[in-house]
Design an enzyme around this catalytic site. Structure first.
Site, PDB file in Angstrom:
ATOM      1  N   GLY A 121      53.525  36.148  28.986  1.00 25.39           N
ATOM      2  CA  GLY A 121      54.702  36.486  29.006  1.00 25.39           C
ATOM      3  C   GLY A 121      55.235  35.373  28.392  1.00 25.39           C
ATOM      4  O   GLY A 121      55.296  34.256  28.993  1.00 25.39           O
ATOM      5  N   TYR A 153      36.921  43.043  37.598  1.00 23.37           N
ATOM      6  CA  TYR A 153      38.757  43.165  37.698  1.00 23.37           C
ATOM      7  C   TYR A 153      38.771  44.327  38.338  1.00 23.37           C
ATOM      8  O   TYR A 153      39.657  44.162  38.746  1.00 23.37           O
ATOM      9  CB  TYR A 153      38.953  43.167  36.018  1.00 23.37           C
ATOM     10  CG  TYR A 153      40.332  43.566  35.897  1.00 23.37           C
ATOM     11  CD1 TYR A 153      41.116  43.544  35.772  1.00 23.37           C
ATOM     12  CD2 TYR A 153      40.561  45.145  34.781  1.00 23.37           C
ATOM     13  CE1 TYR A 153      42.489  43.909  35.872  1.00 23.37           C
ATOM     14  CE2 TYR A 153      41.504  45.572  34.948  1.00 23.37           C
ATOM     15  CZ  TYR A 153      42.835  44.944  34.843  1.00 23.37           C
ATOM     16  OH  TYR A 153      43.968  45.961  35.079  1.00 23.37           O
ATOM     17  N   ARG A 189      38.331  56.482  25.756  1.00 21.37           N
ATOM     18  CA  ARG A 189      39.517  55.912  27.126  1.00 21.37           C
ATOM     19  C   ARG A 189      40.342  57.042  26.771  1.00 21.37           C
ATOM     20  O   ARG A 189      41.002  57.644  26.016  1.00 21.37           O
ATOM     21  CB  ARG A 189      39.922  54.993  26.007  1.00 21.37           C
ATOM     22  CG  ARG A 189      39.008  53.636  25.970  1.00 21.37           C
ATOM     23  CD  ARG A 189      37.937  53.648  27.116  1.00 21.37           C
ATOM     24  NE  ARG A 189      37.314  52.259  27.765  1.00 21.37           N
ATOM     25  CZ  ARG A 189      36.211  52.332  27.685  1.00 21.37           C
ATOM     26  NH1 ARG A 189      35.461  53.613  27.926  1.00 21.37           N
ATOM     27  NH2 ARG A 189      35.763  50.951  27.713  1.00 21.37           N
TER      28      ARG A 189
HETATM   29  N1  LIG Z   1      48.423  47.347  29.132  1.00 20.49           N
HETATM   30  C1  LIG Z   1      47.577  47.984  29.866  1.00 20.49           C
HETATM   31  O1  LIG Z   1      46.811  48.880  29.692  1.00 20.49           O
HETATM   32  C2  LIG Z   1      47.342  47.817  31.543  1.00 20.49           C
HETATM   33  C3  LIG Z   1      45.896  48.956  32.072  1.00 20.49           C
HETATM   34  C4  LIG Z   1      46.049  49.108  33.529  1.00 20.49           C
HETATM   35  C5  LIG Z   1      46.912  48.306  34.590  1.00 20.49           C
HETATM   36  N2  LIG Z   1      47.090  47.057  33.812  1.00 20.49           N
HETATM   37  C6  LIG Z   1      47.770  46.209  34.842  1.00 20.49           C
HETATM   38  O2  LIG Z   1      49.195  46.274  34.592  1.00 20.49           O
HETATM   39  C7  LIG Z   1      50.078  44.509  34.329  1.00 20.49           C
HETATM   40  C8  LIG Z   1      50.858  44.109  33.245  1.00 20.49           C
HETATM   41  O3  LIG Z   1      49.750  44.562  32.264  1.00 20.49           O
HETATM   42  P1  LIG Z   1      50.569  43.999  30.741  1.00 20.49           P
HETATM   43  O4  LIG Z   1      49.747  45.094  29.847  1.00 20.49           O
HETATM   44  O5  LIG Z   1      51.586  43.480  30.698  1.00 20.49           O
HETATM   45  O6  LIG Z   1      49.905  42.421  30.631  1.00 20.49           O
HETATM   46  P2  LIG Z   1      50.522  41.156  30.015  1.00 20.49           P
HETATM   47  O7  LIG Z   1      49.136  40.221  30.376  1.00 20.49           O
HETATM   48  O8  LIG Z   1      51.243  41.575  29.210  1.00 20.49           O
HETATM   49  O9  LIG Z   1      51.464  40.337  31.629  1.00 20.49           O
HETATM   50  C9  LIG Z   1      51.288  40.445  32.565  1.00 20.49           C
HETATM   51  C10 LIG Z   1      52.500  38.978  32.828  1.00 20.49           C
HETATM   52  O10 LIG Z   1      51.894  38.498  34.003  1.00 20.49           O
HETATM   53  C11 LIG Z   1      52.371  36.957  34.245  1.00 20.49           C
HETATM   54  N3  LIG Z   1      51.319  36.442  34.932  1.00 20.49           N
HETATM   55  C12 LIG Z   1      49.576  36.543  35.358  1.00 20.49           C
HETATM   56  N4  LIG Z   1      49.482  35.420  36.381  1.00 20.49           N
HETATM   57  C13 LIG Z   1      50.221  35.338  36.962  1.00 20.49           C
HETATM   58  C14 LIG Z   1      50.171  34.267  38.286  1.00 20.49           C
HETATM   59  N5  LIG Z   1      48.975  34.659  38.830  1.00 20.49           N
HETATM   60  N6  LIG Z   1      51.232  34.085  38.647  1.00 20.49           N
HETATM   61  C15 LIG Z   1      52.554  34.861  38.102  1.00 20.49           C
HETATM   62  N7  LIG Z   1      52.488  35.844  36.893  1.00 20.49           N
HETATM   63  C16 LIG Z   1      51.788  36.101  35.920  1.00 20.49           C
HETATM   64  C17 LIG Z   1      52.105  36.480  32.955  1.00 20.49           C
HETATM   65  O11 LIG Z   1      52.201  35.371  32.196  1.00 20.49           O
HETATM   66  C18 LIG Z   1      52.144  37.981  31.835  1.00 20.49           C
HETATM   67  O12 LIG Z   1      53.400  37.784  31.551  1.00 20.49           O
HETATM   68  C19 LIG Z   1      48.760  44.097  34.917  1.00 20.49           C
HETATM   69  O13 LIG Z   1      48.863  43.920  36.763  1.00 20.49           O
HETATM   70  C20 LIG Z   1      48.124  44.733  34.083  1.00 20.49           C
HETATM   71  O14 LIG Z   1      46.660  45.060  35.083  1.00 20.49           O
HETATM   72  C21 LIG Z   1      48.068  46.830  32.549  1.00 20.49           C
END
Ligand SMILES: NC(=O)c1ccc[n+]([C@@H]2O[C@H](COP(=O)([O-])OP(=O)(O)OC[C@H]3O[C@@H](n4cnc5c(N)ncnc54)[C@H](O)[C@@H]3O)[C@@H](O)[C@H]2O)c1
Length: 325
Positions: A37, A158, A223
């Site tokens: 992000g 994961y 899915r």
């Molecule tokens: N989007 C999906 O379909 C989905 C499905 C299941 C679970 N999730 C979970 O939901 C959460 C959010 O997903 P998303 O789609 O918004 O992902 P995303 O990648 O858009 O957002 C994740 C944010 O976390 C930040 N980040 C990553 N590693 C970091 C760290 N070590 N320290 C600090 N910041 C960090 C990134 O910069 C990013 O802005 C995640 O935990 C993901 O595993 C998402």
């Protein structure tokens, strides 16, 4: 409420902040390392001040948002970020199966140690509520529908790292009394997903640039695709409803969609914009499960939550969003 949103610059984080910010009583602290992000993404959701965390962090006032740039693997920083916070929504993670197969150690450090750091910081600073972003991946290769009581058998690193996070959430509720809630999201799509490599976002952006899309396998894998607005609604309910501490919820649509069915919907929605979807079938990927959809009755009963969007409509909204970029 004073919310700490880790990963608050990402797809789900910005979407949740945008919705919560409609109530001017809410204030936000975002902890994000900006690997995915950006400041611009957060600015699209809310006005914010960037905070220098090497000095004392100012208290949060109603309607404000602070951005701390840093990593959840840094336990000093996670402690600092949790000061004077009422509830944490923990989104920051190494996201997705392919990243975890490529670098399982990084995945473990971010998702296991990072989540542990956040829970420890919540304990030390007496934060009452902790919402954890989990996924269908901890359940792994099981006969769907996936529900909360099935024994987990993760297939990918994961899935294993998210399962560890769920385990720590459960233990921090039972041992330390924090109201932890683990939400197992389906495959989320919608506006805000421009950087995502999940199937809907990736295929729309490839099709719009005239590139061919690749399905791993024969397209019969299934899915559960959930639209962002429905997901945001579930996260906010999990962050506010009383009496659900220690619980895990499947947050999806309870509908099984094959990738081939999704392609048909995408194809006809893109056609309305004179965009062709050119599909190629390739090898199945390591760590991918064949079938995945959820039984969401527990979320319906305890969170009073339900799906309001349809896949056809959600896909149209997502294409409109990509067209405006
Ligand atoms: N989007 C999906 O379909 C989905 C499905 C299941 C679970 N999730 C979970 O939901 C959460 C959010 O997903 P998303 O789609 O918004 O992902 P995303 O990648 O858009 O957002 C994740 C944010 O976390 C930040 N980040 C990553 N590693 C970091 C760290 N070590 N320290 C600090 N910041 C960090 C990134 O910069 C990013 O802005 C995640 O935990 C993901 O595993 C998402």
């Amino acid at each position: 409420m004073r919310w700490l949103i880790t990963g608050g610059c990402g797809f789900l984080g910005t979407s949740v902040i945008k919705e919560l910010a409609k109530d001017k009583e809410n204030s936000f602290r975002v902890l994000d390392n900006l690997t995915v992000g950006t400041r611009k993404d957060l600015a699209g959701a809310i006005d914010f001040d960037e905070i220098d965390h090497s000095i004392e962090i100012p208290s949060l006032h109603k309607g404000e948002c602070q951005l701390i740039i840093g990593d959840i693997r840094d336990s000093f920083l996670t402690n600092t970020a949790c000061k004077n916070i009422d509830a944490i929504i923990h989104f920051a993670a190494n996201t997705g199966v392919p990243n975890s197969v490529e670098d399982p150690r990084l995945d473990m450090e971010c998702n296991v140690i990072g989540t542990f750091n956040m829970l420890e910081a919540a304990r030390l600073h007496n934060v009452k509520r902790f919402v954890f972003a989990s996924s269908g991946a901890p359940a792994g290769e099981v006969e769907p529908p996936i529900h909360e009581e099935l024994p987990p058998h993760p297939v990918s690193p994961y899935g294993a790292s998210k399962l560890a996070g769920e385990g720590y959430c459960s233990s921090y509720h039972k041992t330390f009394g924090i109201d932890t809630i683990a939400l197992r999201f389906g495959n989320v799509y919608g506006p805000g997903s421009k950087h995502k490599s999940s199937v809907v976002a990736k295929f729309i952006s490839l099709a719009m640039t005239g590139k061919r899309v690749e399905i791993y396998g024969d397209g019969s894998q299934t899915r559960d695709f959930i639209y962002i607005d429905d997901l945001v609604d579930a996260v906010i309910k999990a962050g506010t409803i009383e009496g659900i501490g220690g619980e895990t919820f499947q947050i999806a649509t309870a509908r099984e969609t094959t990738l081939n069915e999704l392609m048909d919907i995408l194809k006809s929605a893109l056609k309305k914009h004179q965009i062709e979807l050119d599909i190629k079938y390739g090898e199945k990927r390591l760590g991918d499960v064949m079938r995945n959809f959820s039984d969401t009755s527990k979320a319906r009963d305890l969170l009073q939550w339900q799906i309001n969007s349809t896949l056809n409509n959600g896909i149209e909204q997502t294409i409109n969003y990509f067209k405006k970029l």
